[in-house]
Design a protein around this motif. Structure first.
Motif, PDB file in Angstrom:
ATOM      1  N   GLY A 618       0.787  -1.225   0.000  1.00  0.00           N
ATOM      2  CA  GLY A 618       0.000   0.000   0.000  1.00  0.00           C
ATOM      3  C   GLY A 618       0.824   1.282   0.000  1.00  0.00           C
ATOM      4  N   ARG A 619       2.130   1.136  -0.170  1.00  0.00           N
ATOM      5  CA  ARG A 619       2.974   2.328  -0.211  1.00  0.00           C
ATOM      6  C   ARG A 619       3.750   2.350  -1.513  1.00  0.00           C
ATOM      7  NH1 ARG A 619       4.114   0.857   5.385  1.00  0.00           N
ATOM      8  NH2 ARG A 619       2.971   2.315   6.684  1.00  0.00           N
ATOM      9  N   ALA A 620       4.090   3.546  -1.936  1.00  0.00           N
ATOM     10  CA  ALA A 620       4.923   3.664  -3.128  1.00  0.00           C
ATOM     11  C   ALA A 620       5.875   4.829  -2.954  1.00  0.00           C
ATOM     12  CB  ALA A 620       4.054   3.875  -4.357  1.00  0.00           C
ATOM     13  N   ASP A 644      -3.242   0.512  -6.845  1.00  0.00           N
ATOM     14  CA  ASP A 644      -4.562  -0.095  -6.767  1.00  0.00           C
ATOM     15  C   ASP A 644      -5.581   0.980  -7.185  1.00  0.00           C
ATOM     16  OD1 ASP A 644      -6.920  -1.200  -6.039  1.00  0.00           O
ATOM     17  OD2 ASP A 644      -6.296  -1.813  -4.019  1.00  0.00           O
ATOM     18  N   ALA A 645      -6.282   0.744  -8.289  1.00  0.00           N
ATOM     19  CA  ALA A 645      -7.124   1.787  -8.888  1.00  0.00           C
ATOM     20  C   ALA A 645      -8.168   2.321  -7.909  1.00  0.00           C
ATOM     21  CB  ALA A 645      -7.807   1.231 -10.142  1.00  0.00           C
ATOM     22  N   ASP A 646      -8.728   1.448  -7.101  1.00  0.00           N
ATOM     23  CA  ASP A 646      -9.839   1.849  -6.232  1.00  0.00           C
ATOM     24  C   ASP A 646      -9.392   2.461  -4.909  1.00  0.00           C
ATOM     25  OD1 ASP A 646     -11.571   0.851  -8.101  1.00  0.00           O
ATOM     26  OD2 ASP A 646     -11.442  -1.188  -7.268  1.00  0.00           O
ATOM     27  N   ALA A 647      -8.150   2.297  -4.572  1.00  0.00           N
ATOM     28  CA  ALA A 647      -7.696   2.785  -3.266  1.00  0.00           C
ATOM     29  C   ALA A 647      -7.406   4.286  -3.322  1.00  0.00           C
ATOM     30  CB  ALA A 647      -6.446   2.031  -2.842  1.00  0.00           C
ATOM     31  N   THR A 648      -7.486   4.917  -2.165  1.00  0.00           N
ATOM     32  CA  THR A 648      -7.126   6.336  -2.071  1.00  0.00           C
ATOM     33  C   THR A 648      -5.735   6.436  -1.457  1.00  0.00           C
ATOM     34  OG1 THR A 648      -9.437   6.878  -1.736  1.00  0.00           O
ATOM     35  CG2 THR A 648      -7.838   8.559  -1.115  1.00  0.00           C
ATOM     36  N   TYR A 649      -4.934   7.282  -2.040  1.00  0.00           N
ATOM     37  CA  TYR A 649      -3.552   7.449  -1.571  1.00  0.00           C
ATOM     38  C   TYR A 649      -3.315   8.882  -1.130  1.00  0.00           C
ATOM     39  CZ  TYR A 649      -2.533   3.018  -3.911  1.00  0.00           C
ATOM     40  OH  TYR A 649      -2.514   1.709  -4.289  1.00  0.00           O
ATOM     41  N   LEU A 693      11.211  20.755 -12.800  1.00  0.00           N
ATOM     42  CA  LEU A 693      12.553  20.305 -12.430  1.00  0.00           C
ATOM     43  C   LEU A 693      13.538  20.775 -13.489  1.00  0.00           C
ATOM     44  CD1 LEU A 693      11.578  16.633 -11.494  1.00  0.00           C
ATOM     45  CD2 LEU A 693      12.206  18.442  -9.880  1.00  0.00           C
ATOM     46  N   ARG A 694      14.627  21.339 -13.047  1.00  0.00           N
ATOM     47  CA  ARG A 694      15.681  21.670 -14.001  1.00  0.00           C
ATOM     48  C   ARG A 694      16.606  20.464 -14.135  1.00  0.00           C
ATOM     49  NH1 ARG A 694      17.252  27.500 -11.559  1.00  0.00           N
ATOM     50  NH2 ARG A 694      17.596  26.155  -9.765  1.00  0.00           N
ATOM     51  N   ALA A 695      17.391  20.480 -15.193  1.00  0.00           N
ATOM     52  CA  ALA A 695      18.291  19.334 -15.394  1.00  0.00           C
ATOM     53  C   ALA A 695      19.117  19.120 -14.129  1.00  0.00           C
ATOM     54  CB  ALA A 695      19.196  19.593 -16.591  1.00  0.00           C
ATOM     55  N   GLY A 696      19.144  17.901 -13.645  1.00  0.00           N
ATOM     56  CA  GLY A 696      19.922  17.597 -12.442  1.00  0.00           C
ATOM     57  C   GLY A 696      19.110  17.670 -11.167  1.00  0.00           C
ATOM     58  N   GLU A 697      17.803  17.965 -11.287  1.00  0.00           N
ATOM     59  CA  GLU A 697      16.968  18.010 -10.080  1.00  0.00           C
ATOM     60  C   GLU A 697      16.107  16.753  -9.990  1.00  0.00           C
ATOM     61  OE1 GLU A 697      16.759  22.827  -9.432  1.00  0.00           O
ATOM     62  OE2 GLU A 697      14.981  21.860 -10.275  1.00  0.00           O
ATOM     63  N   ILE A 698      15.714  16.457  -8.782  1.00  0.00           N
ATOM     64  CA  ILE A 698      15.020  15.190  -8.541  1.00  0.00           C
ATOM     65  C   ILE A 698      13.928  15.402  -7.490  1.00  0.00           C
ATOM     66  CG2 ILE A 698      16.687  14.450  -6.761  1.00  0.00           C
ATOM     67  CD1 ILE A 698      16.463  11.579  -7.964  1.00  0.00           C
ATOM     68  N   ALA A 699      12.795  14.767  -7.716  1.00  0.00           N
ATOM     69  CA  ALA A 699      11.717  14.815  -6.715  1.00  0.00           C
ATOM     70  C   ALA A 699      11.356  13.385  -6.353  1.00  0.00           C
ATOM     71  CB  ALA A 699      10.501  15.537  -7.287  1.00  0.00           C
ATOM     72  N   VAL A 700      11.200  13.150  -5.055  1.00  0.00           N
ATOM     73  CA  VAL A 700      10.791  11.817  -4.592  1.00  0.00           C
ATOM     74  C   VAL A 700       9.459  11.966  -3.875  1.00  0.00           C
ATOM     75  CG1 VAL A 700      11.376   9.840  -3.142  1.00  0.00           C
ATOM     76  CG2 VAL A 700      13.169  11.042  -4.391  1.00  0.00           C
ATOM     77  N   LEU A 701       8.478  11.225  -4.346  1.00  0.00           N
ATOM     78  CA  LEU A 701       7.140  11.300  -3.774  1.00  0.00           C
ATOM     79  C   LEU A 701       6.878  10.047  -2.942  1.00  0.00           C
ATOM     80  CD1 LEU A 701       5.145  12.397  -6.980  1.00  0.00           C
ATOM     81  CD2 LEU A 701       6.475  13.818  -5.395  1.00  0.00           C
ATOM     82  N   LEU A 702       6.157  10.247  -1.866  1.00  0.00           N
ATOM     83  CA  LEU A 702       5.733   9.114  -1.044  1.00  0.00           C
ATOM     84  C   LEU A 702       4.215   9.004  -1.115  1.00  0.00           C
ATOM     85  CD1 LEU A 702       6.109   6.903   1.137  1.00  0.00           C
ATOM     86  CD2 LEU A 702       5.846   8.713   2.839  1.00  0.00           C
ATOM     87  N   LEU A 703       3.752   7.844  -1.503  1.00  0.00           N
ATOM     88  CA  LEU A 703       2.313   7.585  -1.580  1.00  0.00           C
ATOM     89  C   LEU A 703       1.954   6.539  -0.533  1.00  0.00           C
ATOM     90  CD1 LEU A 703       3.121   8.657  -4.465  1.00  0.00           C
ATOM     91  CD2 LEU A 703       1.216   7.345  -5.342  1.00  0.00           C
ATOM     92  N   GLU A 704       0.883   6.787   0.188  1.00  0.00           N
ATOM     93  CA  GLU A 704       0.452   5.802   1.192  1.00  0.00           C
ATOM     94  C   GLU A 704      -1.041   5.571   1.066  1.00  0.00           C
ATOM     95  OE1 GLU A 704       2.799   5.863   5.111  1.00  0.00           O
ATOM     96  OE2 GLU A 704       2.674   7.967   4.539  1.00  0.00           O
ATOM     97  N   ARG A 705      -1.416   4.319   0.993  1.00  0.00           N
ATOM     98  CA  ARG A 705      -2.844   3.996   0.889  1.00  0.00           C
ATOM     99  C   ARG A 705      -3.525   4.345   2.203  1.00  0.00           C
ATOM    100  NH1 ARG A 705      -3.856  -1.752  -1.331  1.00  0.00           N
ATOM    101  NH2 ARG A 705      -4.226  -2.376   0.815  1.00  0.00           N
ATOM    102  N   GLN A 706      -4.621   5.089   2.095  1.00  0.00           N
ATOM    103  CA  GLN A 706      -5.211   5.613   3.335  1.00  0.00           C
ATOM    104  C   GLN A 706      -6.120   4.613   4.016  1.00  0.00           C
ATOM    105  OE1 GLN A 706      -6.484   9.365   1.557  1.00  0.00           O
ATOM    106  NE2 GLN A 706      -4.999  10.349   2.906  1.00  0.00           N
ATOM    107  N   ASP A 707      -6.682   3.733   3.226  1.00  0.00           N
ATOM    108  CA  ASP A 707      -7.630   2.788   3.830  1.00  0.00           C
ATOM    109  C   ASP A 707      -6.952   1.472   4.197  1.00  0.00           C
ATOM    110  OD1 ASP A 707      -7.087   2.280   1.267  1.00  0.00           O
ATOM    111  OD2 ASP A 707      -9.142   2.223   0.549  1.00  0.00           O
ATOM    112  N   ALA A 708      -5.631   1.463   4.160  1.00  0.00           N
ATOM    113  CA  ALA A 708      -4.925   0.195   4.413  1.00  0.00           C
ATOM    114  C   ALA A 708      -4.971  -0.155   5.891  1.00  0.00           C
ATOM    115  CB  ALA A 708      -3.490   0.295   3.941  1.00  0.00           C
TER     116      ALA A 708
END
Ligand code: GLA
Length: 708
Positions: A618-620, A644-649, A693-708
């Motif tokens: 449930g995490r990404a 998971d298409a139906d889950a909320t993150y 993002l400019r060249a050389g920049e990076i973003a890391v996202l955290l997704l968590e399923r809320q109904d898990a």
């Protein structure tokens, strides 16, 4: 036996082979599970092919082991000689020993005096097929083997992904469509190689990360190999892979047999991600035998790019202090610690601690490292000896080669003849003593030159040498079961499933430049799961490319593998060390997801944005790395497949910029630290908003399923 079927089931896949009157089984179906009561009789009718004019009357069977003797005019799967003549074989199936998931098919030709046993196994959990061929000489007289494929796969697709590369730029995918003839990837370097790693994908035109049927093949072998795709004259395509055998290398006495390396094959209807969904669990459970499951991958510090050969105990202890301070858990002392090793021209083979650099042995450093709560690891290159070494001075004849010829040097070193027991024993004794005398948790096992003159006892010996290397590692593992081993060969020159059976990590590349690493790691991740992918935070200016990158980019690129740091930490400001400590802490917090989950490579319309995700429970964690300047002023949202298409993150950015980014007039809420919420379906189709993002920049996202 003729007229029967061989059916294998596993991982939601069915494979059906027809057993013909003559020749090897023909793969008639590989697709989704056919279910219980399928009428297989239909398949033999479906396989009833028209025979065109201009060829042999019965046509050409493209079976799992096509033979010239049966009239196959493409590249045969078996080439052998008895005496002066090429063997003309016409084998037929004599026995099928099958249990629904695996089979041994015995083919024999008594006149030609040869028996081949094909073993096929479809993994119940993942649907990965393992294929091997074993040829036995039934006589009379010796039989010289020139080629034996581990299997011949009739590919329905002509679009191929092959893998190119070189030192510091491994795993470079190349797409080609097979129009005519043979497309061969051949490796004669005696190690898995940088330029021709034995991986291949054949898929529907334009197959992508998540789309199109694709078949992935890997020959698990760390020596020489050939892999080819051939378009036959009637349009069919065969893929074969096997060990590249030198003339005279395999000569079977009567009764003797030769077995090919394992060829692993997987099918996916959902592109490359679908292949990884089968191959990663297969590697975890079968290749690694589950030994890394639930085992924390400690964050490494590696001394190589920090000090190279310039070892000084006080300096190394200082580095260990700084490493422990940023959260490192294993300190690996790289090249430079042994007898007289002041540069790369001497001393390989003399695996004794250098008394000048380490007047009191390794103990003071190791005690210091352990005292800081870290494990200690050591670099070795056991297959080699420098011309300038005590070992070679004492035993000049211990190198591979032929009398009167000397191997050309590679990095001033020779390859030892490990096929000779006395040589293997001597190397074993030295490494064994090191491991017995010191609390060493980890060996970085390197291999830094190509094999040439790979001859032993007058016979070509790459095959025997490769087996001897495996045996040496196995012997050390058996004697020191607690020690983990990393496979390194000038970076990623020895990355394959057979070496991985006996190692725990692969050094993916000597290139620590995160821009290069994004694409190296992306291709590596098709066949290998992230927990075995060594990935280090290097210095600001990469030593291999000279490119200067941000710590964010370096840290969050290494973050997605088995993370480590390989840089002189004394050159980092306290602020930078704090930033590194934060990234390492996040890696530790999320490595359960990073090292056990699914890898999903994402696609984005901007060719300079490389994105992928690690998903579990449930995490990404989603990585969006801008490796080139965006082509357009704005950046399209990132569509995140695999949720998971139906889950909320809930989703938020893990690595928030320290200062408001200058590249945007409006900074999206997530890049300002806000948490969003969306369904898996929305994230897959509408996508997540990215900061510019400019060249050389990076973003890391955290997704968590809320109904898990
Ligand atoms: C190879 C490895 C490097 C380093 C050096 C040491 O190049 O790939 O990581 O260990 O050897 O000589």
């Amino acid at each position: 036996m003729a007229g029967g079927f061989l059916r294998l089931e596993g991982g939601g896949e069915s494979l059906v082979f027809l057993i013909p009157d003559v020749g090897a089984p023909v793969l008639a179906y590989w697709g989704p599970d056919l279910g219980g009561a399928e009428a297989f009789g239909a398949l033999s009718r479906l396989d009833d092919r028209a025979v065109p004019h201009g060829g042999l009357d019965d046509g050409e069977a493209l079976n799992w082991l096509p033979e010239a003797g049966h009239g196959f005019t493409g590249h045969p799967a078996l080439i052998a000689r008895r005496g002066e003549s090429e063997l003309v074989s016409q084998m037929a199936v004599r026995a099928v020993d099958a249990d629904g998931a695996s089979a041994a098919v015995t083919l024999r030709d008594d006149l030609a005096g040869i028996e081949v046993v094909l073993t096929l196994a479809l993994d119940a959990a993942t649907g990965v097929l393992t294929s091997r061929a074993e040829a036995r000489n039934l006589g009379p007289g010796p039989l010289a083997l020139d080629w034996l494929a581990a299997g011949a796969f009739a590919s329905p697709h002509a679009e191929l992904m092959l893998f190119d590369g070189r030192w510091a730029r491994e795993f470079a995918p190349v797409r080609q469509t097979l129009v005519t003839g043979l497309m061969v990837k051949e490796n004669r370097t005696g190690r898995t190689s940088h330029h021709a790693p034995p991986f291949l994908v054949a898929g529907e035109p334009g197959f992508g990360e998540a789309r199109g049927e694709a078949f992935g093949l890997h020959l698990a072998w760390s020596g020489d190999h050939r892999m080819f795709a051939e378009r036959l004259r009637d349009g069919r395509i065969q893929l074969q892979a096997g060990e590249l055998l030198r003339p005279g290398e395999i000569v079977l006495a009567e009764g003797e047999a030769y077995a090919t390396p394992a060829l692993y094959l997987a099918r996916s209807a959902a592109g490359l991600n679908g292949l990884s969904d089968r191959l990663h669990p297969f590697v975890r459970d079968t290749i690694l035998g589950g030994r890394l499951k639930g085992k924390t991958r400690p964050v490494h510090y590696n001394t190589w790019e920090a000090v190279y050969f310039d070892h000084d105990v006080a300096r190394l202890q200082g580095l260990a202090d700084l490493a422990a301070g940023v959260g490192i858990e294993r300190f690996v002392l790289d090249d430079g610690w042994f007898l007289g090793r002041d540069d790369d021209t001497t001393s390989l083979g003399d695996w004794r601690v250098d008394p000048v650099k380490y007047p009191h042995g390794l103990k003071p450093l190791i005690d210091h490292v352990l005292g800081l709560g870290m494990e200690f690891g050591l670099w070795v290159e056991p297959e080699m000896a420098n011309a300038e070494s005590e070992l070679i001075r004492a035993h000049p004849d211990w190198v591979l080669g032929i009398e009167g010829r000397r191997q050309p040097l590679g990095r001033r070193q020779y390859v030892l003849d490990l096929t000779r027991p006395e040589v293997s024993d001597a190397i074993f004794a030295q490494i064994d003593a090191l491991l017995a005398e010191h609390p060493i948790a980890y060996l970085k096992w390197d291999m830094n030159r190509d094999l040439t003159h790979a001859v032993s006892g007058g016979r070509a010996a790459v095959h025997r040498q490769t087996l001897a290397v495996y045996a040496l590692i196995d012997r050390l593992r058996a004697a020191h079961p607690g020690v983990e081993i990393e496979s390194c060969a000038s970076g990623g020159g020895r990355a394959d499933y057979e070496i991985l059976r006996r190692t725990d990590r692969i050094w993916t590349s000597d290139c620590n430049d995160p821009i290069e690493r994004q694409s190296i790691q992306r291709a590596f991740s098709i066949f290998f799961p992230p927990e075995v992918m060594g990935a280090h935070v290097g210095p600001e200016a990469a030593h291999t490319t000279g490119r200067v990158t941000s710590l964010q980019m370096r840290a969050f690129t290494a973050f997605f593998g088995h993370m480590g740091v390989e840089a002189d930490l004394t050159g980092f400001t306290p602020g930078r060390r704090a930033e590194l400590r934060e990234a390492i802490a996040l890696h530790k917090a999320w490595r359960g997801v990073l090292h056990a989950g699914r890898t999903v490579r994402l696609e984005h319309p901007d060719p300079g944005l490389m994105a992928h995700a690690a998903m579990a429970e449930g995490r990404a964690l989603v990585c969006a790395a801008q490796v080139e300047t965006p082509r357009t002023a704005g950046l399209a949202p990132l569509r995140i497949a695999g949720l998971d298409a139906d889950a909320t993150y809930s989703l938020r950015q893990l690595n928030l910029p320290r200062r408001p980014p200058a590249s945007m007039k409006h900074v999206p809420a997530m890049a300002r630290g806000e948490t969003l919420s969306a369904s898996g379906a929305m994230l897959a189709h509408a996508g997540a908003p990215l900061p510019l993002l400019r060249a050389g920049e990076i973003a890391v996202l955290l997704l968590e399923r809320q109904d898990a």
